[in-house]
Scaffold this active site. Structure first.
Site, short mmCIF file in Angstrom:
data_model
loop_
_atom_site.label_atom_id
_atom_site.label_comp_id
_atom_site.label_asym_id
_atom_site.label_seq_id
_atom_site.Cartn_x
_atom_site.Cartn_y
_atom_site.Cartn_z
N GLU A 35 0.87 -1.16 0.00
CA GLU A 35 0.00 0.00 0.00
C GLU A 35 0.92 1.22 0.00
OE1 GLU A 35 -2.83 0.44 3.20
OE2 GLU A 35 -3.52 2.32 2.31
N ARG A 45 5.82 -13.17 9.23
CA ARG A 45 6.49 -11.90 8.95
C ARG A 45 7.92 -11.96 9.46
NH1 ARG A 45 2.61 -7.87 8.93
NH2 ARG A 45 4.13 -6.21 9.14
N LYS A 100 4.49 0.97 9.75
CA LYS A 100 4.63 2.20 8.97
C LYS A 100 4.15 3.41 9.77
CE LYS A 100 3.17 0.13 4.96
NZ LYS A 100 2.56 0.09 3.64
#
Ligand code: ATP
Ligand code: MG
Length: 551
Positions: A33, A259, A269
């Site tokens: 994104e 992850r 983020k």
């Protein structure tokens, strides 16, 4: 890719799917994104997706998952493309955008409505939360759940045409309010949000949710293996529900892996943005940031990052990798590839009393790699050595220069310290020494060998430089667990040294090239600030892992 490819569950699965003909060609995607810069965790996802495509002769798309326009921007789109390329990968075809498929998603939403599988819901956000239930209690049906398809179609078309207030209605899938999986309790497909979009402008007052978009994007693009992280495991039934209930051209498959988390690092983020916005760091590409742009500016080679991502493996169990492993991959790579040079951080004048004239010494650029060549370095009667490398008296453990004792100057002569001078504060400010003749590359003829080697720079040709010494950004191994992440920022994570003198060859260092400064560490010519008139080097990594040990 240079490293050996170890088997992992993804490789095994894909190999088998190709062998059995389940898919003819592997197609993966990296779907960021564009709401921030990429970080080390994304590097893992990039190496997994692009790496698998490379290994199996398939294709990997770069697709922006741009369904949340308020938080997204062109700056992030540009930086993400730059970072993927810098890491050494090239996507197949054009850059893709989820927003290019908005019209198709809209039509598919109408399809679900017509099939009686979606409805417009007018519950307020608070009420919707109450109706949703909890992990232990089932949800309740919305009072709007039984609206007829015709009414839903008309209302949804009005949502699309901008007839309603932001947030006043949503489109929901009609699945099962009592499902133990909360993701299946009539999830939201569309929200009303009059937000300007970086790709589609003001065309859409409604935006699809991640869940309604992602699988359909994969289906449109012919993605075969949609690889994502474990937090999406519970969304998989929904991913599959949409594919099963829509006339999609292709059926992708979602597979999750754990992850990458590294110690002393944040990879949210939102937190990285907070560090930038609060001025804690100089920007997303500050050399202390775990962003790809930050690691790059710090001097971490792309190949070392790729190697690290391969070495940590790919599994389905969450863990935290010691960041020292990344640092060690960087150190190993640079030890092999970085040319050597000399820089004196805290200069102390050394006067050679018996050197008749300057000499040009040829010094190898690398101790074991002859292909790196050599350079000519001026050896003059006035040199700089590091203040730490001289003592008037010292015990045997101190293997540098001591009054009356010998030391070798790197790539040059053995010298013997004769006397020193002090300034008004009583600090040594000048050392006098004699050169032992015929000792370049040779032991002294009288058999008295020096115990150590120190580095030096000619006081005549040396050039002053700015050196930025970086340390870890956080003082605790798990900064993300802290209530206030800014309170665990290491106050000494950046120290600027303005006294340094470098050998003249470094003035022309190409920006972003990394050198080993003998006995000091690895340093990169800063991507933006280094120039021949003002050399600026950033510490990439020390020579040894000295974190936590007294220096
Ligand atoms: P957010 O969704 O909060 O914006 P994100 O880190 O998930 O943050 P995306 O842009 O959605 O950001 O991530 C793009 C891809 O990178 C996703 O497929 C995601 O699963 C993957 N990814 C993100 N963080 C990691 C990580 N730490 N390790 C491995 N893959 C990751
Ligand atoms: Mg995400």
């Amino acid at each position: 890719m240079t490293s050996e490819l170890r088997s992992n569950f993804l490789r095994t699965q894909i190999q088998s799917d190709l062998e059995k003909g389940v898919v003819a060609e592997l197609v993966t995607r990296f779907p960021p994104e564009p709401n921030g810069y990429l970080h080390i965790g994304h590097a893992k996802s990039i190496t997994v997706n692009f790496g698998l495509a490379e290994q199996f002769g398939g294709r990997c798309h770069l697709r922006f998952d741009d369904t949340n326009p308020e938080k997204e921007s062109q700056e992030y789109i540009d930086s993400i493309q730059e970072d993927v390329r810098w890491l050494g990968f090239q996507w197949s075809g054009e850059v893709r955008y989820a927003s290019s498929y908005f019209q198709q998603f809209y039509e598919w939403a109408l399809h679900l409505i017509d099939e009686g599988l979606a409805y417009v819901c007018d519950l307020s956000a608070d009420d919707a939360r109450r109706y949703r239930g909890t992990l232990t209690e089932p949800g309740r049906d919305s009072p709007f759940r039984d609206r007829m398809p015709e009414e839903n179609r008309a209302l949804f078309e009005q949502m699309r045409n901008g007839s309603f207030e932001d947030g006043s209605r949503v489109l929901r899938a009609k699945i099962d309010m009592s499902s133990p999986n909360i993701n299946l309790r009539d999830p939201i497909l569309y929200r009303i949000r009059r937000a300007h979009h970086h790709q589609t402008g003001d065309e859409w007052p409604i935006y699809p949710t991640y869940d309604f978009a992602h699988g359909q994007e994969d289906a449109i693009e012919g993605v075969t293996h949609s690889i994502c992280t474990l937090e999406f495991e519970d969304h998989r039934p929904l991913y599959e529900w949409f594919l099963a209930n829509l006339p999609v051209p292709h059926l992708p498959r979602q597979i999750e892996f754990a992850r990458l988390n590294t110690s002393y690092t944040v990879t949210s983020k939102r937190t990285l943005k907070l560090l930038v916005d609060s001025g804690t760091v100089s920007g997303w590409d500050d050399p202390r940031m775990p962003t790809i742009a930050g690691l790059r500016r710090r001097g971490y080679p792309a190949a070392a990052i790729r190697h690290f991502c391969e070495e940590v493996g790919t599994s389905r169990s969450d863990s935290v990798v010691d960041v020292a492993m990344l640092e060690s991959a960087v150190r190993d790579h640079l030890n092999q590839h970085a040319p050597r040079a000399m820089c004196v951080m805290t200069p102390l004048k050394l006067i050679l009393t018996n050197l008749e004239s300057d000499k040009d010494l040829i010094i190898a650029n690398h101790p074991s790699d002859e292909s790196k060549g050599s350079r000519s370095v001026t050896f003059s009667s006035q040199l700089w050595i590091d203040a730490d490398d001289f003592r008037e008296e010292a015990n045997k453990k101190y293997k540098r220069l001591v009054l009356g004792k010998r030391v070798r100057l790197r790539g040059a002569y053995v010298i013997e310290a004769e006397r020193c001078e002090h300034n008004e504060q009583g600090e040594v400010n000048c050392v006098y020494a004699k050169v032992i003749p015929n000792t370049v590359g040779e032991d002294p003829e009288d058999g008295i060998k020096p115990k150590g080697v120190i580095h030096w720079v000619s006081a005549v040709t040396g050039v002053s430089a700015t050196i930025r010494l970086y340390d870890r950004l956080f003082t605790v191994p798990n900064p993300a667990k802290s209530d206030d992440v800014l309170s665990v920022v290491n106050p000494d994570s950046l120290r600027e040294v303005n006294t340094a003198v470098v050998e003249p060859s470094l003035v022309h260092a190409a920006v972003e090239s990394v050198y080993q400064f003998e006995r000091e560490g690895y340093f990169v010519a800063d991507r933006y600030d280094h120039s021949p008139s003002q050399p600026v080097f950033n510490l990439t990594i020390g020579l040894r892992d000295s974190w936590g040990t007294a220096k």
